[in-house]
Design an enzyme around this catalytic site. Structure first.
Site, short mmCIF file in Angstrom:
data_model
loop_
_atom_site.label_atom_id
_atom_site.label_comp_id
_atom_site.label_asym_id
_atom_site.label_seq_id
_atom_site.Cartn_x
_atom_site.Cartn_y
_atom_site.Cartn_z
CB THR A 402 -0.82 0.01 1.54
OG1 THR A 402 -1.64 -1.12 1.30
CG2 THR A 402 -2.05 0.87 1.35
CB THR A 420 -4.23 -1.01 -1.35
OG1 THR A 420 -3.36 -1.81 -0.82
CG2 THR A 420 -5.27 -0.62 -1.30
CD GLU A 422 -3.75 -7.41 0.01
OE1 GLU A 422 -3.84 -6.91 1.55
OE2 GLU A 422 -3.53 -8.61 0.34
CB SER A 468 -9.83 -1.25 3.68
OG SER A 468 -8.56 -0.82 3.97
CB SER A 469 -6.09 -2.44 7.77
OG SER A 469 -6.88 -3.86 7.93
N GLY A 489 0.65 -0.45 5.11
CA GLY A 489 0.89 -1.67 6.45
C GLY A 489 0.00 -2.57 6.67
N GLY A 490 -1.52 -2.90 5.85
CA GLY A 490 -1.78 -4.31 5.92
C GLY A 490 -2.96 -3.61 7.50
N1 GLU Z 1 -5.63 -4.64 1.69
C1 GLU Z 1 -5.18 -4.29 2.95
C2 GLU Z 1 -6.00 -2.82 3.17
O1 GLU Z 1 -7.32 -2.60 2.62
C3 GLU Z 1 -4.04 -2.87 2.13
C4 GLU Z 1 -2.79 -3.88 2.51
C5 GLU Z 1 -1.74 -3.72 3.22
O2 GLU Z 1 -1.34 -2.75 3.09
O3 GLU Z 1 -0.61 -4.57 2.97
O4 GLU Z 1 -6.30 -3.10 4.34
#
Ligand code: GLU
Length: 591
Positions: A402, A420, A422, A468-469, A489-490
């Site tokens: 991201t 992002t 993902e 999402s985060s 960062g997920g």
């Molecule tokens: N797909 C993740 C989200 O939407 C973000 C991906 C990532 O930052 O690794 O939270």
């Protein structure tokens, strides 16, 4: 991608179309810039320069954000681009209101809760099996986001931003160590597709640092959209190629290495693509110590989880607390908020539940579980709860990709934008002839239920957007911008944003210090994931309280932020070190 000017001047090898022009010159990279008249921070100096140029020429924050994002789609192609999605938060200085755009990818209309369960075995697919497939691709929302933002709040057409970024794609950019690392990590997946190999695995291997990558196909795609509008993507020839790639991936006859899984086709249709629309959910809102914190609502869990954790911290007895005590509460508040995120947050969470989760009442019954001198046993159970802690089963999480950008203009408008694909490199497929990568966003759904006897709010469903985060956040003080921050960062996006806000407001750090500070993420897992510097600095004091550290992460989140200082001043901040360092700039430097 970020790179040293000196090396850019000596670029040796050219990847993609060979032309005599040298790569786009890379502007100087500085992580902190202070001044006035407009400010921008991104991970990439070329994108920062593109946004700064728009601000200098009288464009507003939205114009600059779109210009920077379109450039990132070229120079940071594994973290973002028109094949992906994201969340855009905008403070309008004229109306003093905060607006959002939900540009999240959307699943096919035919998607059911067992979408990621292999019908042959009854078992969920392995993550990489789902990721590198047509199944993982949601209808991209990024282009629709840029269009909506430009139309509603911008002063410049989307076509201008795309034409400028097309020049960068034609002239090329120089590979740095971080770019090479991202390709190397993905070499096996990229090597399965000729179009991806041709662009990013020249001669079958990751490009050497110092080489130039040009992407004339992407330049053509950008120019085509600039000319014909986003209909060329959602209803036209580009969309047709996108669907062909999703529905029958062009798998290489000569992959660079074996791949462990069959590469499955997806089921997205022309109707799924044509029906895509951004949404404008009301932002989440939390009062924190006299400030108002605005964030992104569902389908992102970011705004709600950050707000809940801040409310828990506000309800905790922290006056006069030491740094160790404050970090103890930070980790506990985060774990409690993550427990509620797992149980309640998804694209379909009812508004009443969302309001409840960010209420002070909810925070109180969560905060009273925290003991000042003993860490809760993780994973903690979700609320509602009494003050007696209880334990539940863990929900795993992954991802570190991201990208994020922060922009402010001379009029006081502010954009915080996280976007992002993902995973770095999305589903690893370049749409042949079009030069952009596809997302694997649908793997953000839980493949099977994670909440035991309770419904999982984040299972796939028809036309649903995965949770999402992403946590683009704008903090107001007395109704005016005080701070804007976001991160990649997920699910550590949530903890990174929370830790930066807490660091700035409660730990006595300046904004550059709050971004640079070592990070730790407690996402309601038995072990904290920390950067080594956090572990060594604070571990000795936190471990006796019962905190457990899991495996360290080399780095967590490459954030960007802007603080609004006295007399119209702007302090733009990017990472000094993470992801090779980011780039901050202001229109008029000075204090
Ligand atoms: N797909 C993740 C989200 O939407 C973000 C991906 C990532 O930052 O690794 O939270």
């Amino acid at each position: 991608m970020r790179f040293l000017t000196a090396l850019a001047a000596f670029s040796l090898t050219t990847v993609g179309l060979a032309t005599p022009a040298s790569a786009t010159p890379v502007p100087t990279k500085t992580p902190t810039a202070q001044g006035y008249g407009g400010a921008i921070a991104t991970v990439d100096p070329t994108a920062t320069a593109a946004g700064l140029e728009v601000l200098r020429r009288g464009g507003n924050a939205v114009d600059a954000a779109v210009a920077a994002a379109a450039t990132l789609g070229v120079t940071e192609p594994f973290a973002s681009g028109i094949g992906g999605g994201g969340f855009f938060v905008y403070y309008d200085a004229r109306t003093h209101r905060v607006h959002t755009i939900d540009g999240r990818e959307t699943g096919p209309a035919t998607m059911t809760s067992t979408y990621f369960v292999n019908p042959a075995t009854g078992q969920p697919y392995a993550f990489d099996e789902a990721r590198v497939s047509g199944l993982s691709v949601g209808v991209p929302g990024t282009l629709a986001t840029w269009e909506a933002a430009s139309r509603q709040w911008g002063t410049r057409s989307l076509g201008n931003a795309l034409n400028d970024a097309a020049k960068v794609a034609d002239r090329g950019y120089t590979v740095d160590a971080e770019f090479r690392r991202q390709v190397t990590e993905n070499a096996a997946a990229f090597g399965q597709f000729d179009a991806t190999k041709a662009l990013y695995l020249p001669g079958g291997a990751p490009p050497a640092v110092g080489t130039t990558i040009r992407n004339p196909d992407l330049a053509k795609t950008y120019r085509l959209i600039a000319r014909k509008g986003t209909g060329a993507f959602y209803r036209g020839e580009i969309g047709k190629d996108l669907l062909a790639t999703v529905r029958s991936p062009e798998i290489s006859d000569s992959p660079t290495s074996p791949w462990a899984y069959p590469i499955r086709p997806g089921v997205l249709t022309a109707s799924d693509l044509a029906k895509y629309q951004v949404r404008h959910p009301a932002p989440t809102k939390a009062d924190y110590k006299g400030l108002t914190v605005y964030g992104m609502s569902t389908p992102s869990s970011g705004g709600t989880t950050v707000s809940e954790a801040l409310n828990i911290l506000e309800a905790s007895p922290l006056d006069g607390a030491s740094t160790t005590e404050k970090l103890h509460y930070y980790l506990e508040a985060s774990a409690l908020a993550f427990a509620d995120r797992g149980r309640y947050l998804g694209a379909g969470t009812p508004q009443a539940r969302l309001r409840e989760l960010v209420s002070d009442r909810w925070a109180k019954q969560r905060a009273c579980q925290i003991s000042p001198d003993r860490a809760l046993v993780k994973p903690v159970a979700p609320g509602p709860s009494g003050c007696t802690p209880s334990v539940t089963a863990a929900t795993p999480d992954k991802g570190m990709s991201t990208t994020n950008l922060t922009v402010a203009d001379r009029w006081g408008n502010v954009v915080e934008y996280t976007l992002t694909l993902e995973q770095f490199g999305g589903n690893a497929m370049i749409v042949p002839g079009r030069g952009f990568m596809l997302n694997n966003e649908l793997t953000d759904f839980n493949f099977t239920g994670t909440q035991g006897a309770f419904d999982d709010p984040n299972l796939p469903g028809p036309g649903k957007r995965p949770r999402s985060s992403m946590s683009p956040t704008i903090v107001l003080k007395d109704g005016k911008p005080f701070l804007a921050v976001g991160a990649p960062g997920g699910s550590t996006i949530i903890t990174t944003v929370l830790q930066i806000v807490y660091g700035r407001l409660d730990l006595g750090l300046t904004l550059p210090q709050a971004l640079a500070a070592p990070r730790a993420a407690q996402r309601n897992t038995p072990g904290i994931q920390a950067e080594p510097a956090f572990h060594t600095t604070y571990g000795p004091a936190l471990t006796p309280l019962g905190h457990v550290f899991g495996a360290d992460a080399p780095e967590i989140g490459a954030a960007t932020a802007i603080e609004f200082t006295a007399h119209g001043g702007q302090l733009a901040v990017a990472e000094p070190v993470r992801r090779g360092g980011g780039a901050a700039a202001v229109v008029h430097p000075g204090r």
